[in-house]
Each structure stands twice: as C-alpha cells, then as structure tokens.
Design a protein around this motif. Structure first.
Motif, short mmCIF file in Angstrom:
data_model
loop_
_atom_site.label_atom_id
_atom_site.label_comp_id
_atom_site.label_asym_id
_atom_site.label_seq_id
_atom_site.Cartn_x
_atom_site.Cartn_y
_atom_site.Cartn_z
N PHE A 1 0.85 -1.18 0.00
CA PHE A 1 0.00 0.00 0.00
C PHE A 1 0.89 1.23 0.00
O PHE A 1 1.61 1.49 0.96
N ILE A 2 0.85 1.99 -1.10
CA ILE A 2 1.65 3.21 -1.23
C ILE A 2 0.73 4.39 -0.93
O ILE A 2 -0.01 4.85 -1.79
N GLU A 3 0.80 4.87 0.29
CA GLU A 3 -0.08 5.97 0.69
C GLU A 3 0.43 7.31 0.19
O GLU A 3 -0.33 8.16 -0.26
N SER A 4 1.73 7.53 0.30
CA SER A 4 2.35 8.77 -0.14
C SER A 4 2.91 8.58 -1.53
O SER A 4 3.73 7.68 -1.76
N TYR A 5 2.50 9.40 -2.49
CA TYR A 5 2.94 9.23 -3.86
C TYR A 5 4.46 9.25 -3.99
O TYR A 5 5.03 8.54 -4.81
N GLU A 6 5.12 10.07 -3.16
CA GLU A 6 6.57 10.23 -3.28
C GLU A 6 7.34 8.96 -2.94
O GLU A 6 8.53 8.86 -3.26
N MET A 7 6.70 7.99 -2.28
CA MET A 7 7.44 6.81 -1.85
C MET A 7 7.40 5.67 -2.88
O MET A 7 7.93 4.59 -2.64
N VAL A 8 6.81 5.91 -4.07
CA VAL A 8 6.66 4.83 -5.03
C VAL A 8 8.01 4.28 -5.49
O VAL A 8 8.17 3.07 -5.64
N GLN A 9 8.99 5.16 -5.71
CA GLN A 9 10.30 4.64 -6.15
C GLN A 9 10.94 3.78 -5.08
O GLN A 9 11.49 2.71 -5.37
N ASP A 10 10.87 4.20 -3.82
CA ASP A 10 11.44 3.39 -2.74
C ASP A 10 10.73 2.05 -2.62
O ASP A 10 11.36 1.02 -2.35
N ALA B 1 9.39 -1.01 3.21
CA ALA B 1 10.14 -2.13 3.77
C ALA B 1 11.63 -1.96 3.49
O ALA B 1 12.04 -1.80 2.35
N GLY B 2 12.42 -1.98 4.55
CA GLY B 2 13.85 -1.83 4.41
C GLY B 2 14.36 -0.43 4.62
O GLY B 2 15.56 -0.19 4.60
N ALA B 3 13.44 0.54 4.85
CA ALA B 3 13.85 1.94 4.93
C ALA B 3 13.92 2.46 6.35
O ALA B 3 14.56 3.48 6.60
N ALA B 4 13.27 1.81 7.32
CA ALA B 4 13.19 2.35 8.68
C ALA B 4 14.42 1.97 9.48
O ALA B 4 15.25 1.16 9.08
N LYS C 1 19.92 2.95 -1.89
CA LYS C 1 20.39 3.47 -3.18
C LYS C 1 19.35 4.39 -3.80
O LYS C 1 19.70 5.44 -4.37
N SER C 2 18.08 4.01 -3.69
CA SER C 2 17.00 4.86 -4.22
C SER C 2 16.97 6.21 -3.54
O SER C 2 16.85 7.26 -4.19
N ARG C 3 17.12 6.21 -2.23
CA ARG C 3 17.07 7.48 -1.48
C ARG C 3 18.29 8.34 -1.75
O ARG C 3 18.18 9.57 -1.82
N GLN C 4 19.42 7.71 -1.92
CA GLN C 4 20.62 8.48 -2.26
C GLN C 4 20.46 9.14 -3.62
O GLN C 4 20.82 10.30 -3.81
N GLN C 5 19.90 8.40 -4.57
CA GLN C 5 19.68 8.97 -5.90
C GLN C 5 18.71 10.15 -5.84
O GLN C 5 18.95 11.18 -6.47
N SER C 6 17.64 9.99 -5.08
CA SER C 6 16.67 11.08 -4.96
C SER C 6 17.29 12.31 -4.32
O SER C 6 17.05 13.45 -4.74
N ASN C 7 18.11 12.09 -3.30
CA ASN C 7 18.76 13.21 -2.62
C ASN C 7 19.76 13.92 -3.52
O ASN C 7 20.05 15.11 -3.34
N GLU C 8 20.30 13.18 -4.51
CA GLU C 8 21.27 13.77 -5.43
C GLU C 8 20.61 14.33 -6.68
O GLU C 8 21.29 14.68 -7.64
#
Length: 614
Positions: free
Chosen positions: A322-331, A557-560, A597-604
């Motif tokens: 369940f992807i509640e926040s649109y921004e989290m789809v890549q993660d 899953a895997g981000a917290a 890796k996904s979050r690092q890419q987004s931050n960059e």
C-alpha cells in the motif's frame, strides 16, 4: 483558444516547433503542435492529445508505434522476446564461493527442553527455521550468484494518474531499468481503457535500457481503468515468450477500481467475480502444478482497490503493498526489486517426519505456503518456493507427544527428522539438507528450567496471533463492526505484551504491538477505514502470510531504523541490530540496500530521470 506561445512548443518534448528548423511538424485538430517524430510514437496507441486529452480523428502517422525501438507493431503473439545471452547460465567460480556458506541452513527448537515422563502433551510446538545463503558484496559476483529475472511492469495510465502521480511512477520505473542487470529482461505494459505492450521483453543491456527509458517517457495518462486487460496482457508476455529466465514476475501498479469489468458494488468481503476472467497463470483456480507467475501489487493512493489487488497477489504467490504517499513509489519499487534480484533458491520444500512411535504431527500453520500432513500424522510437507538471499522463514510444527516409558536415567524422546530440498539458482543442481534430530528430555521430575518456554518459539506464536488478529479485525471492519475490530486489536495487543517474549522486551513483540496499534487507529471511522485502513491491514496480512516484506502506509520495507531480526531471540527496540532487521521484520539486506540506493539517488537529484513533463 491557445496562445501562440503554446503552439510554438512541442506538446511532448517541449522544444521549439518553429518553421524552417528542418523537422516535420504535426498540428492536431485541437490546435496543439508536435514534432512528427515525437507524436508518431505516441499517437498510435493513445489517439488522444497529450496536452488536452482531446480525442483525435485524424492520426499523425503511417508507421507502427514501436518503430522507435526497431520492433513491429504489437504482434498477435508475444514470441518476440529478446534471446538470453549465451553466458546467462554461467556458474560462479567455485573457488570464490564457500560451499557450506552458500547453502540453506536449518534450525529446530522445541518449545520446552523436557516433558515429564509420566505425562503426554496434546499440543507441543517445534519451531523450524530456514535461512537462505548470503550474496557476495562484490557486484560482479552477485550477478553470478543469483537467478536472472524476467519482469513485466503493468502500469495504470488512466486519467486519474495524470500529473505528478504519473511522473513519480515514471521516475520509479527508470530506477528499476537502471538497476537491472544485463541478463535481466524487462517488458512494459500500460493500461487505461485498453492495454498496450509498449516495450517487448528486452534485456537490460545499454541498448535495452535506452529503449525502455524512451517507452516510459512516452507514457501519457487518460481514459478509464481496465485492470483485467492490463494484467492479461502482462501475463501473456510471460506465457508466450520463447526464452525463459529462471525468475518471472509481474509488478502491477494501479490507483483505482476497474471501470470496465466491475458488476455491482465492489465494497464487500470478497474479491469481485471478474477476477476469474484473469488467466490461470496469475489467478489459478486450483492447486495444480501449472506455472504460476507471482504478481507483486502496489495500491497507489487512497482510491485504489485493495480487495482485488490483495486477492491477485495472494492467489499468485506475490505480495500486496500500500503506497499511501505518492513520493514513496520509487522506494517501494526499489524494495521489491531488491528482493527479486537476489533469488538464490528455487522450489524449496521442507519435509518433517515423526522420529518416534506415538509422536504425531497435528498441524502446520504455514500462512500462504501450501502445507500438508500425511500418513496419519507421521509426515509433513511445506512448499516454500523461492528464497531471497538472507531471507528467513519460520514455521511451528504442532505435535502430540505420548507418555514416556522410561528406559534409563537419560531418557529422551526423538520428535522430528527434518530435511529440505531445493534447486540452487547458480548451479541449477538439486540440493538436499538434513537438519539435526529434534529431541527432548523425559525426566520423572522436570526442573523449572526444563519447563520454561523457549522465547524464540513464543515470539513465533506471537507473530501468528498478531497476524490472525489483524485478519479477524479486517473481516469485522468489512462487516461494518469497526468498534468490535478495534476492541479485538486492543485486547490482543495487551495479551501480546503479557507473553513471555513480551515481558522480556523482545523487539518483534514491540513491533507487532505497534503494527496492531496503527491498524486499530486506521479503523477509527468508516471514512478512515475506506481511505487507508483496509489497504493498510491487507498489506500487513500479505506480509505475515508470506513472511516477506511489504510497504504499507508511509513506511517502505527496508527503509526504517532497525528494529529486530527474525533470527535474534531478544533484541530490544533501539539496540544494535543486523542489517536485515528493518521495517516489517522481513526485509532482507539486499532490499534495504536497494532502498538506500533509491534514497541516495533522490537526494542527489535523481528525480530528474523523467525528462518529459506532463
């Protein structure tokens, strides 16, 4: 009327379309102007203006849509998948892999060390755990230690996906494209009123990645939602392929209800009847041995159909997130492919056999995994299937134990013989592993230590109780009894904390308690349940039934921060924990690394992958 400034820019690439620039132009009936090379690839499929969604009568092309990737128009049969590389079955250098460390390991723990000789036990549990081998830290070695993938992404491009939602999905698919290996293959299917295969099954070589990125960039939103046609076409891509990678799966994302096949109100306790229009390869009608392709479903936003998506994933052996926040789809996509890109075993079967006369296997609560007890309780079997690297599965085997007839001071009862068999993803060889014989002492007068319940067994019971509570609460909520559902969750949370593992401060118990509390909160009102409670509960049910991580709500899953490891007996929240101990308890190190890796890419600034704007 449209301004001259609007007409002077291509509605797809946003570049100038001024006369005299040496490029053919197309002006639609709605007055929007495009480079012919841009709109020729787009209009063949959608027949709608990508700027204003006006329906076109006159089409801007005479050549097939897929010419930009040197492919013919969509064929009647999808036997045009790209051949596998000759070295796709290459086995890793045996000198680089320790043979013992690259095998599944088995553990077995009785719930107590002893049962009094003069007593029987009608329900005595043995915890049997499996853990898959790890992958090498070296990227090149990792590619040769895991099974190559065939993935089909089935993406909702209905009108409700227009704007930011579609842009974020494009970015997420770009991330998937960029992280698949050269031996992995990807196909893209989009659906709205109709479904279209916009990319055949192609290897993710540099050329394949370029073709995939272009196909993603050309996606536009418009029309209704035909889930059945989208999934049917996605399944056909895998059913009709000429060549087959060892792992095949569908990643399915939708933000709405099916508007073409629904009959009557969807709101109810059962999945809609139209699911039976889906092919057996993703929605099997029975437990036959035919190939079933797992569908990993992602419900996007508050208006999707969790009942249908959960039912498809459960039937096919996939997961529902369940992807509640649109921004989290890549993660969320990153977490999913992190697992899929680390499959190290196939067709794993766990076998247990009674090791003494009178010891009988009573039941095996195995969640989604098919299990059976045969030969009057003397044998048990669990079909587990594929395992990700470092993935753990734990099962309780419930036994009955007879009175012991003493044969000496050190009397023992042998309970279980345990074996598992599977195909190694690297060597393709069948591997058989034998576990240690499970025994308990049978003293005349057990000590208090003999009668103490093992905390690992207790925590597994707690996991099963929590999963059952969430499922029962969800069923009560579907029937309109939100008050009863919340009371059930509250009571079972209290019982959880009073268990032996709960009193010991076990990290798993703390996490389960928090999950049940959040499920209860999202059942606070009928509106809240409709918007997020149903999907949140079902994503949790999917995770526990498969013992596999799912994303839910605002958590990937895997981000917290680490909470606990399924293999660690007494890890308190906030203490140091291994990398696998991430949100949900089932996330593996490879899943966590891909999310990182996904979050690092987004931050960059990686969100700039999608070059076309809506």
């Amino acid at each position: 009327m449209f301004s001259s400034a609007e007409i002077k820019r291509c509605g797809i690439c946003s570049q100038s379309v001024g006369a005299g620039q040496g490029e053919a132009l197309f002006t639609a009936e709605c007055s929007h102007c495009f480079h012919f090379s841009c709109i020729n690839n787009y209009g063949y499929v959608y027949r709608l203006c990508p700027v204003c969604n006006a329906k076109w009568i006159q089409l801007p092309f005479q050549r097939p849509f897929n010419q930009f990737v040197n492919e013919p128009a969509e064929p009647l049969q999808f036997f045009d998948d790209e051949p596998l590389p000759h070295n796709s079955n290459t086995v890793a250098d045996p000198m680089s892999v320790d043979e013992d460390s690259h095998k599944v390991t088995i553990k077995a723990i009785p719930e107590r060390p002893a049962v009094a000789a003069g007593q029987s036990a009608s329900l005595f549990a043995v915890l049997v755990g499996l853990k898959a081998p790890s992958l090498s830290d070296d990227a090149r070695s990792t590619q040769s230690q895991r099974a190559p993938l065939d993935i089909v992404t089935v993406l909702d491009v209905s009108g409700s996906m227009n704007g930011m939602k579609l842009n974020l999905v494009k970015r997420a698919v770009h991330f998937v494209i960029d992280n698949l290996g050269d031996c992995d293959r990807l196909s893209i299917v989009s659906f709205s009123d109709h479904a279209t295969r916009v990319l055949p099954l192609k290897r993710m070589s540099e050329t394949g990645r370029q073709d995939a990125r272009r196909a993603v960039d050309l996606l536009r939103a418009g029309g209704g939602t035909n889930i059945v046609e989208g999934l049917t076409k996605g399944a056909r891509v895998l059913e009709e392929r000429r060549f087959k990678n060892p792992v095949a799966t569908i990643i399915f994302l939708s933000d709405g209800n099916d508007t073409y096949n629904l009959r009557g109100s969807l709101l109810g306790r059962n999945a809609p009847e139209y699911l039976h229009f889906l092919p057996p390869s993703i929605f099997p009608r029975n437990q036959s041995s035919q190939l079933v392709v797992p569908v990993h479903s992602f419900g996007f936003g508050s208006d999707h159909d969790p009942i249908t998506m959960h039912a498809i994933s459960e039937a096919s052996g996939g997961t529902f997130s369940f992807i509640e926040s649109y921004e989290m789809v890549q993660d969320a996509f990153a977490s999913c492919i992190g697992g899929l890109m680390s499959v190290v075993t196939h067709e794993l079967r766990l076998k247990v056999r009674s090791a003494s006369h009178g010891v009988e296997i009573k039941s095996i609560p195995s969640g989604r995994y098919r299990s059976e007890v045969s030969n009057q309780g003397s044998q048990g079997l669990i079909n587990v299937g594929d395992l990700y690297a470092d993935e753990e599965k734990e099962f309780l085997i419930n036994l009955s134990i007879p009175i012991f007839i003493s044969q000496g001071e050190d009397g023992k009862t042998s309970l279980l013989d345990i074996t598992c068999s599977y195909k190694d993803a690297v060597s393709k060889q069948v591997v058989e592993i034998e576990g240690d014989l499970v025994e308990i002492k049978r003293p005349e007068a057990p000590t208090p230590q003999d009668m103490a319940v093992n905390l690992e067994v207790d925590r597994q019971r707690n996991r099963l109780r929590a999963a059952e509570s969430i499922q029962k609460a969800q069923e009560m909520a579907e029937a309109g009894n939100l008050t009863g559902a919340k009371e059930l969750l509250a009571k079972n949370r209290d019982d959880l904390m009073e268990s032996a593992a709960g009193r010991a401060g076990d990290g798993l118990v703390r996490w389960l308690e928090g999950e049940m509390k959040e499920t209860e909160r999202r059942m606070g009102s009928a509106r809240m349940y409709e918007q997020s409670g149903r999907a949140y509960a079902m994503a949790g049910m999917s995770s526990h039934a498969s013992q596999r991580a799912t994303s839910r709500g605002n958590m990937v899953a895997g981000a917290a921060a680490p909470l606990f490891s399924m293999g660690a007996m007494n890890v308190v929240v906030g203490s140091a924990a291994p990398p696998a101990a991430c949100f949900g308890g089932y996330a593996t190190p490879q899943m966590a690394n891909m999310v990182k890796k996904s979050r690092q890419q987004s931050n960059e600034g990686g969100e700039g992958n999608t070059s076309k704007k809506e």
